[in-house]
Design a protein around this motif. Sequence first.
Motif, PDB file in Angstrom:
ATOM      1  N   GLY A   1      59.140  30.680  40.486  1.00  0.00           N
ATOM      2  CA  GLY A   1      58.265  29.519  40.608  1.00  0.00           C
ATOM      3  C   GLY A   1      58.945  28.354  41.311  1.00  0.00           C
ATOM      4  O   GLY A   1      58.357  27.689  42.157  1.00  0.00           O
ATOM      5  N   ARG A   2      60.189  28.117  40.985  1.00  0.00           N
ATOM      6  CA  ARG A   2      60.931  27.028  41.602  1.00  0.00           C
ATOM      7  C   ARG A   2      61.162  27.306  43.091  1.00  0.00           C
ATOM      8  O   ARG A   2      61.017  26.418  43.919  1.00  0.00           O
ATOM      9  N   ALA A   3      61.513  28.544  43.434  1.00  0.00           N
ATOM     10  CA  ALA A   3      61.741  28.908  44.832  1.00  0.00           C
ATOM     11  C   ALA A   3      60.450  28.801  45.640  1.00  0.00           C
ATOM     12  O   ALA A   3      60.447  28.305  46.769  1.00  0.00           O
ATOM     13  N   LYS A   4      59.342  29.259  45.043  1.00  0.00           N
ATOM     14  CA  LYS A   4      58.060  29.189  45.741  1.00  0.00           C
ATOM     15  C   LYS A   4      57.628  27.741  45.947  1.00  0.00           C
ATOM     16  O   LYS A   4      57.105  27.383  47.003  1.00  0.00           O
ATOM     17  N   ALA A   5      57.870  26.896  44.960  1.00  0.00           N
ATOM     18  CA  ALA A   5      57.516  25.483  45.094  1.00  0.00           C
ATOM     19  C   ALA A   5      58.319  24.831  46.211  1.00  0.00           C
ATOM     20  O   ALA A   5      57.788  24.032  46.990  1.00  0.00           O
ATOM     21  N   LYS A   6      59.590  25.186  46.318  1.00  0.00           N
ATOM     22  CA  LYS A   6      60.424  24.626  47.396  1.00  0.00           C
ATOM     23  C   LYS A   6      59.933  25.112  48.749  1.00  0.00           C
ATOM     24  O   LYS A   6      59.851  24.330  49.698  1.00  0.00           O
ATOM     25  N   GLN A   7      59.602  26.405  48.870  1.00  0.00           N
ATOM     26  CA  GLN A   7      59.082  26.940  50.129  1.00  0.00           C
ATOM     27  C   GLN A   7      57.773  26.261  50.510  1.00  0.00           C
ATOM     28  O   GLN A   7      57.540  25.939  51.671  1.00  0.00           O
ATOM     29  N   THR A   8      56.920  26.020  49.542  1.00  0.00           N
ATOM     30  CA  THR A   8      55.649  25.342  49.797  1.00  0.00           C
ATOM     31  C   THR A   8      55.891  23.920  50.284  1.00  0.00           C
ATOM     32  O   THR A   8      55.244  23.459  51.228  1.00  0.00           O
ATOM     33  N   LYS A   9      56.836  23.242  49.670  1.00  0.00           N
ATOM     34  CA  LYS A   9      57.155  21.874  50.066  1.00  0.00           C
ATOM     35  C   LYS A   9      57.682  21.838  51.498  1.00  0.00           C
ATOM     36  O   LYS A   9      57.268  21.003  52.309  1.00  0.00           O
ATOM     37  N   VAL A  10      58.589  22.741  51.831  1.00  0.00           N
ATOM     38  CA  VAL A  10      59.142  22.800  53.179  1.00  0.00           C
ATOM     39  C   VAL A  10      58.057  23.131  54.191  1.00  0.00           C
ATOM     40  O   VAL A  10      57.966  22.507  55.253  1.00  0.00           O
TER      41      VAL A  10
ATOM     42  N   ARG B   1      54.863  22.576  53.964  1.00  0.00           N
ATOM     43  CA  ARG B   1      53.964  21.416  54.085  1.00  0.00           C
ATOM     44  C   ARG B   1      54.594  20.336  54.966  1.00  0.00           C
ATOM     45  O   ARG B   1      53.939  19.746  55.814  1.00  0.00           O
ATOM     46  N   ASN B   2      55.892  20.095  54.781  1.00  0.00           N
ATOM     47  CA  ASN B   2      56.582  19.112  55.608  1.00  0.00           C
ATOM     48  C   ASN B   2      56.564  19.517  57.080  1.00  0.00           C
ATOM     49  O   ASN B   2      56.350  18.686  57.960  1.00  0.00           O
ATOM     50  N   LEU B   3      56.796  20.793  57.357  1.00  0.00           N
ATOM     51  CA  LEU B   3      56.774  21.261  58.741  1.00  0.00           C
ATOM     52  C   LEU B   3      55.380  21.162  59.351  1.00  0.00           C
ATOM     53  O   LEU B   3      55.230  20.860  60.531  1.00  0.00           O
ATOM     54  N   LYS B   4      54.376  21.420  58.548  1.00  0.00           N
ATOM     55  CA  LYS B   4      53.003  21.411  59.054  1.00  0.00           C
ATOM     56  C   LYS B   4      52.550  20.012  59.448  1.00  0.00           C
ATOM     57  O   LYS B   4      51.911  19.824  60.479  1.00  0.00           O
TER      58      LYS B   4
END
Length: 64
Positions: A4-13, A15-18
């Motif tokens: 869950g923590r890894a997926k949340a970080k990937q989602t955050k990254v 979103r920032n790139l998008k």
Amino acid sequence: MGRGRAKAKQTKVARNLKYQTLDTDFDQLQRELHGEPERPVEEPDPELLEKYADYADSESGPPK
């Protein structure tokens, strides 16, 4: 556990790139892709070449 923590970080990254606006230097990108040097290559110092010529000639390393 821990996914869950890894997926949340990937989602955050992601979103920032998008949503991040980037200023792309297309001229620099073109130079990089074509292999042009960024700065001119300087000639080596003749004094240094002479000083270390013995090391370059020997296969086993510096003289003892």
